[in-house]
Design a protein around this motif. Structure first.
Motif, PDB file in Angstrom:
ATOM      1  N   GLY A  54       0.824  -1.206   0.000  1.00  0.00           N
ATOM      2  CA  GLY A  54       0.000   0.000   0.000  1.00  0.00           C
ATOM      3  C   GLY A  54       0.857   1.254   0.000  1.00  0.00           C
ATOM      4  O   GLY A  54       2.060   1.230   0.278  1.00  0.00           O
ATOM      5  N   GLN A  55       0.214   2.399  -0.271  1.00  0.00           N
ATOM      6  CA  GLN A  55       0.937   3.662  -0.403  1.00  0.00           C
ATOM      7  C   GLN A  55       1.493   4.167   0.916  1.00  0.00           C
ATOM      8  O   GLN A  55       2.358   5.053   0.937  1.00  0.00           O
ATOM      9  N   ASP A  56       1.016   3.654   2.049  1.00  0.00           N
ATOM     10  CA  ASP A  56       1.553   4.088   3.340  1.00  0.00           C
ATOM     11  C   ASP A  56       2.912   3.466   3.643  1.00  0.00           C
ATOM     12  O   ASP A  56       3.563   3.855   4.621  1.00  0.00           O
ATOM     13  N   TYR A  57       3.319   2.485   2.858  1.00  0.00           N
ATOM     14  CA  TYR A  57       4.596   1.812   3.093  1.00  0.00           C
ATOM     15  C   TYR A  57       5.614   2.275   2.045  1.00  0.00           C
ATOM     16  O   TYR A  57       5.282   2.916   1.064  1.00  0.00           O
ATOM     17  N   GLY A  58       6.867   1.927   2.268  1.00  0.00           N
ATOM     18  CA  GLY A  58       7.936   2.302   1.354  1.00  0.00           C
ATOM     19  C   GLY A  58       9.224   2.518   2.118  1.00  0.00           C
ATOM     20  O   GLY A  58       9.336   2.217   3.317  1.00  0.00           O
ATOM     21  N   LEU A  59      10.235   3.034   1.420  1.00  0.00           N
ATOM     22  CA  LEU A  59      11.553   3.231   2.016  1.00  0.00           C
ATOM     23  C   LEU A  59      11.646   4.590   2.699  1.00  0.00           C
ATOM     24  O   LEU A  59      11.069   5.570   2.237  1.00  0.00           O
ATOM     25  N   VAL A  60      12.389   4.612   3.808  1.00  0.00           N
ATOM     26  CA  VAL A  60      12.711   5.856   4.517  1.00  0.00           C
ATOM     27  C   VAL A  60      14.228   5.985   4.513  1.00  0.00           C
ATOM     28  O   VAL A  60      14.928   5.094   5.025  1.00  0.00           O
ATOM     29  N   ILE A  61      14.750   7.074   3.953  1.00  0.00           N
ATOM     30  CA  ILE A  61      16.199   7.269   3.814  1.00  0.00           C
ATOM     31  C   ILE A  61      16.622   8.455   4.675  1.00  0.00           C
ATOM     32  O   ILE A  61      16.078   9.551   4.543  1.00  0.00           O
ATOM     33  N   ARG A  62      17.583   8.205   5.564  1.00  0.00           N
ATOM     34  CA  ARG A  62      18.166   9.273   6.379  1.00  0.00           C
ATOM     35  C   ARG A  62      19.658   9.334   6.082  1.00  0.00           C
ATOM     36  O   ARG A  62      20.354   8.325   6.256  1.00  0.00           O
ATOM     37  N   SER A  63      20.129  10.494   5.637  1.00  0.00           N
ATOM     38  CA  SER A  63      21.537  10.606   5.266  1.00  0.00           C
ATOM     39  C   SER A  63      21.964  12.064   5.272  1.00  0.00           C
ATOM     40  O   SER A  63      21.147  12.964   5.043  1.00  0.00           O
ATOM     41  N   GLU A  64      23.246  12.275   5.569  1.00  0.00           N
ATOM     42  CA  GLU A  64      23.881  13.580   5.460  1.00  0.00           C
ATOM     43  C   GLU A  64      25.257  13.380   4.856  1.00  0.00           C
ATOM     44  O   GLU A  64      25.913  12.352   5.120  1.00  0.00           O
ATOM     45  N   PRO A  65      25.727  14.331   4.068  1.00  0.00           N
ATOM     46  CA  PRO A  65      27.068  14.188   3.503  1.00  0.00           C
ATOM     47  C   PRO A  65      28.128  14.002   4.577  1.00  0.00           C
ATOM     48  O   PRO A  65      28.197  14.765   5.543  1.00  0.00           O
ATOM     49  N   GLY A  66      28.946  12.951   4.411  1.00  0.00           N
ATOM     50  CA  GLY A  66      30.024  12.679   5.357  1.00  0.00           C
ATOM     51  C   GLY A  66      29.597  11.930   6.600  1.00  0.00           C
ATOM     52  O   GLY A  66      30.437  11.614   7.447  1.00  0.00           O
ATOM     53  N   CYS A  67      28.291  11.630   6.753  1.00  0.00           N
ATOM     54  CA  CYS A  67      27.802  10.990   7.976  1.00  0.00           C
ATOM     55  C   CYS A  67      27.138   9.642   7.717  1.00  0.00           C
ATOM     56  O   CYS A  67      26.482   9.097   8.584  1.00  0.00           O
ATOM     57  N   GLY A  68      27.285   9.082   6.524  1.00  0.00           N
ATOM     58  CA  GLY A  68      26.718   7.771   6.245  1.00  0.00           C
ATOM     59  C   GLY A  68      25.244   7.849   5.871  1.00  0.00           C
ATOM     60  O   GLY A  68      24.647   8.928   5.787  1.00  0.00           O
ATOM     61  N   THR A  69      24.643   6.669   5.671  1.00  0.00           N
ATOM     62  CA  THR A  69      23.256   6.585   5.202  1.00  0.00           C
ATOM     63  C   THR A  69      22.552   5.437   5.903  1.00  0.00           C
ATOM     64  O   THR A  69      23.150   4.390   6.156  1.00  0.00           O
ATOM     65  N   GLU A  70      21.257   5.653   6.214  1.00  0.00           N
ATOM     66  CA  GLU A  70      20.403   4.585   6.733  1.00  0.00           C
ATOM     67  C   GLU A  70      19.166   4.491   5.856  1.00  0.00           C
ATOM     68  O   GLU A  70      18.446   5.466   5.674  1.00  0.00           O
ATOM     69  N   VAL A  71      18.916   3.297   5.293  1.00  0.00           N
ATOM     70  CA  VAL A  71      17.725   3.040   4.499  1.00  0.00           C
ATOM     71  C   VAL A  71      16.908   1.998   5.258  1.00  0.00           C
ATOM     72  O   VAL A  71      17.396   0.896   5.528  1.00  0.00           O
ATOM     73  N   SER A  72      15.673   2.356   5.609  1.00  0.00           N
ATOM     74  CA  SER A  72      14.848   1.463   6.422  1.00  0.00           C
ATOM     75  C   SER A  72      13.476   1.315   5.812  1.00  0.00           C
ATOM     76  O   SER A  72      13.035   2.121   4.999  1.00  0.00           O
ATOM     77  N   MET A  73      12.809   0.234   6.206  1.00  0.00           N
ATOM     78  CA  MET A  73      11.442  -0.026   5.763  1.00  0.00           C
ATOM     79  C   MET A  73      10.725  -0.763   6.885  1.00  0.00           C
ATOM     80  O   MET A  73      11.349  -1.452   7.692  1.00  0.00           O
ATOM     81  N   VAL A  74       9.410  -0.593   6.956  1.00  0.00           N
ATOM     82  CA  VAL A  74       8.581  -1.286   7.937  1.00  0.00           C
ATOM     83  C   VAL A  74       7.526  -2.072   7.192  1.00  0.00           C
ATOM     84  O   VAL A  74       6.834  -1.525   6.319  1.00  0.00           O
ATOM     85  N   ILE A  75       7.423  -3.371   7.515  1.00  0.00           N
ATOM     86  CA  ILE A  75       6.409  -4.221   6.892  1.00  0.00           C
ATOM     87  C   ILE A  75       5.458  -4.696   7.976  1.00  0.00           C
ATOM     88  O   ILE A  75       5.839  -4.811   9.154  1.00  0.00           O
ATOM     89  N   PRO A  76       4.194  -4.955   7.640  1.00  0.00           N
ATOM     90  CA  PRO A  76       3.253  -5.444   8.656  1.00  0.00           C
ATOM     91  C   PRO A  76       3.615  -6.856   9.118  1.00  0.00           C
ATOM     92  O   PRO A  76       4.083  -7.674   8.328  1.00  0.00           O
ATOM     93  N   ALA A  77       3.406  -7.109  10.409  1.00  0.00           N
ATOM     94  CA  ALA A  77       3.695  -8.436  10.958  1.00  0.00           C
ATOM     95  C   ALA A  77       2.425  -9.279  10.950  1.00  0.00           C
ATOM     96  O   ALA A  77       1.324  -8.785  11.174  1.00  0.00           O
ATOM     97  N   SER A  78       2.602 -10.577  10.696  1.00  0.00           N
ATOM     98  CA  SER A  78       1.445 -11.470  10.658  1.00  0.00           C
ATOM     99  C   SER A  78       0.988 -11.858  12.043  1.00  0.00           C
ATOM    100  O   SER A  78      -0.139 -12.291  12.231  1.00  0.00           O
ATOM    101  N   SER A  79       1.851 -11.719  13.064  1.00  0.00           N
ATOM    102  CA  SER A  79       1.499 -12.077  14.441  1.00  0.00           C
ATOM    103  C   SER A  79       2.084 -11.033  15.359  1.00  0.00           C
ATOM    104  O   SER A  79       3.120 -10.458  15.057  1.00  0.00           O
ATOM    105  N   PRO A  80       1.424 -10.767  16.527  1.00  0.00           N
ATOM    106  CA  PRO A  80       1.918  -9.751  17.441  1.00  0.00           C
ATOM    107  C   PRO A  80       3.187 -10.186  18.134  1.00  0.00           C
ATOM    108  O   PRO A  80       3.492 -11.342  18.224  1.00  0.00           O
TER     109      PRO A  80
END
Length: 551
Positions: free
Chosen positions: A525-551
């Protein structure tokens, strides 16, 4: 206004129209009479309560004024006694015998007499900057008085309430070099005791001249339900004490007056309603016969409204109502047919779009790796070649995933491990890899091939400085409140915000980060996707959240 009422009346069910008509015609005069009796009774009750509260407030204020004036008189009696006051201003010049005589013959007899006159006096303490310090336990330095939280440098006389402590502070006659005060400690209940024994229909509190609350009624004896009722006050009274400027506030609670007036109203209403019940029952029976078929149709339409489109709506009657019922049934069957056609068309569209996106995965990496293995094998035979072939086989097997779109997180981690094993050899150990994977989520489902494009982008575009050392990639999979979070973090050169936007919107194709982002939005769905946090010289983090089938 009349048109609006008519429109609303037409929207009411037929049976309720009959009931409402009778209710409007019969109950309006009844309610008006009952309301009038309630208001009149309430006013009489409130008037009586006000009169009672005013008398009580006047009595309590007079008693408190008398008590406070009595202590004020005792204080003035001591201060205006010349022999007593001179003890604090006299220059003894180390004549301790004369000091002893003054204490024995003047101070101690006077203090004893004052305490005997009033058992509610707990103690009398003197604060001085003169020569009497250390002579008695009740003579303390003036600095201790000034350190009290309630002392603000006032002069003269003042009443102080400090929690459950009550003090009368009186300035003594002083000379230019000495400052002297007398503090009389008085039992709290001697002044405020009567305020805790008022009627349950009155709440009370007191404020000093600075509008600080110095007393509130003790409510421990009141239940939780009563406390809620006591918050509803219709009348507030106040009375200032002439002796020290304190103000007593009475809050008259309306519960008693309200209850008495309501009882009269209930009796009046009960007698009239009882005579209407039989009429209502007859109207209900008659209206039910008219509206049974309407209710039956409405029940089926309500099921349709709750997305139950399998309801069969039809009637064997040939009147206007039967024709209406059969028309609704035909319309429902047509809607079911259209929904089925749209549903299958949408599934086919999404399947086609998903296959188009997954087919964009570039196989060049596999071919380049095979070429590299061949070159290494031709040059020299070693263990690394065997290891690379094994890693490549694992990578190829997990990449294909037997043609399925979904895989487990455990299989996805195995796939990325095989890929990174190959990259470590091909790049001569340029970077380190750290895995932080929650074992409890390894069997959760995720769309296939989401981590490798992100890791490839980190190696290709993040680790580009030849002189840099200690490059590292961290793979993290953890359960969060929204579902399961997968993240790839590197300590490479980083990106600007413009580069991040281009990375997610680039139309260059290939097995890039945009491909992963598009597939996640398509599947989850459109509420999901990649989240990218990065700054020059400070590295990069690419994350995603998927729904879990069980709590």
């Amino acid at each position: 206004m009349i048109g609006w009422i008519k429109s609303r009346f037409n929207d009411i069910r037929f049976r309720n129209k009959l009931l409402l008509s009778h209710l409007v015609i019969a109950l309006i005069p009844i309610l008006l009479l009952g309301l009038l009796s309630f208001i009149q009774s309430y006013r009489i009750q409130m008037k009586e309560l006000r009169s009672e509260a005013e008398a009580s407030l006047e009595q309590v204020a007079s008693i408190m004024d008398y008590k406070i004036n009595r202590y004020n008189t005792l204080s003035e009696f001591m201060v205006l006694n010349r022999d007593f006051s001179q003890i604090f201003t006299k220059d003894y010049d180390e004549n301790y015998y004369q000091m002893y005589l003054d204490f024995r013959d003047i101070m101690e007899p006077m203090i004893s007499n004052i305490k005997m006159m009033d058992d509610d006096i707990e103690g009398i303490t003197f604060y001085t900057s003169g020569e009497l310090l250390g002579i008695r336990n009740n003579i303390l330095p003036i600095g201790e008085l000034r350190s009290k939280a309630w002392y603000d440098g006032f002069r003269g006389r003042r009443w102080i309430v400090d929690g459950e402590k009550l003090y009368l502070v009186q300035e003594l006659i002083s000379n230019p070099k000495d400052s002297n005060f007398m503090v009389i400690s008085i039992q709290h209940g001697s002044i405020f005791g009567d305020l805790d024994n008022l009627s349950e229909h009155v709440s009370v509190h007191m404020e000093d001249p600075d509008q600080h609350i110095i007393f509130q009624e003790n409510r421990k004896r009141i239940g939780a339900v009563d406390l809620e009722k006591r918050e509803r006050t219709d009348l507030s009274l106040s009375r200032s004490l002439a002796s020290n400027g304190w103000t007593i506030y009475y809050n008259l609670l309306n519960t008693n007056a309200y209850a008495n007036a309501m009882s009269i109203f209930q009796i009046t209403l009960f007698v009239i309603i009882l005579s209407l019940i039989i009429t209502f029952l007859l109207i209900y029976i008659i209206s039910t016969n008219f509206t049974r078929r309407i209710l039956r149709l409405k029940t089926k339409v309500d099921k349709v409204e709750r997305n139950n489109l399998d309801v069969i709506i039809q009637s064997s009657s040939r009147d206007e109502f039967g024709e209406l019922t059969n028309g609704i049934g035909k319309m429902l069957r047509r809607i079911n047919s259209l929904i089925s056609q749209v549903y299958h068309a949408e599934i086919a569209k999404k399947e086609s779009e998903y296959n188009r996106l997954i087919s964009q995965i570039n196989p060049h990496f596999l071919y380049n790796t095979l070429s590299f293995i061949r070159w290494r094998a031709e040059k020299k035979a070693d263990i690394e070649t065997s290891y690379m072939v094994s890693a490549l086989a694992r990578f190829y097997r997990t990449t294909l995933n037997q043609g399925r779109h979904m895989t487990t997180i455990e299989a996805e981690i195995q796939h990325i491990k095989a890929y990174l094993d190959l990259q470590l050899i091909m790049n001569d150990g340029l970077f380190d890899v750290d895995y932080d994977v929650d074992e409890a989520v390894q069997l959760e489902q995720v769309i296939h091939f989401v981590l490798q494009p992100i890791v490839e982008n980190a190696i290709k575009h993040g680790f580009v400085e030849a002189a840099a050392k200690d490059y590292c990639i961290q793979i993290t999979v953890q359960r969060v409140s929204e579902g399961i979070r997968l993240a790839v973090t590197d300590n490479g050169v980083g990106m600007t915000s413009e580069q991040i936007t281009q990375l997610l919107t680039s139309k260059n194709g290939g097995c890039g980060v945009r491909n992963v982002n598009d597939r996640m939005k398509l599947y989850y769905g459109q509420d999901y996707g990649l989240v990218i946090r990065s700054e020059p010289g400070c590295g990069t983090e690419v994350s995603m959240v998927i729904p879990a089938s069980s709590p």
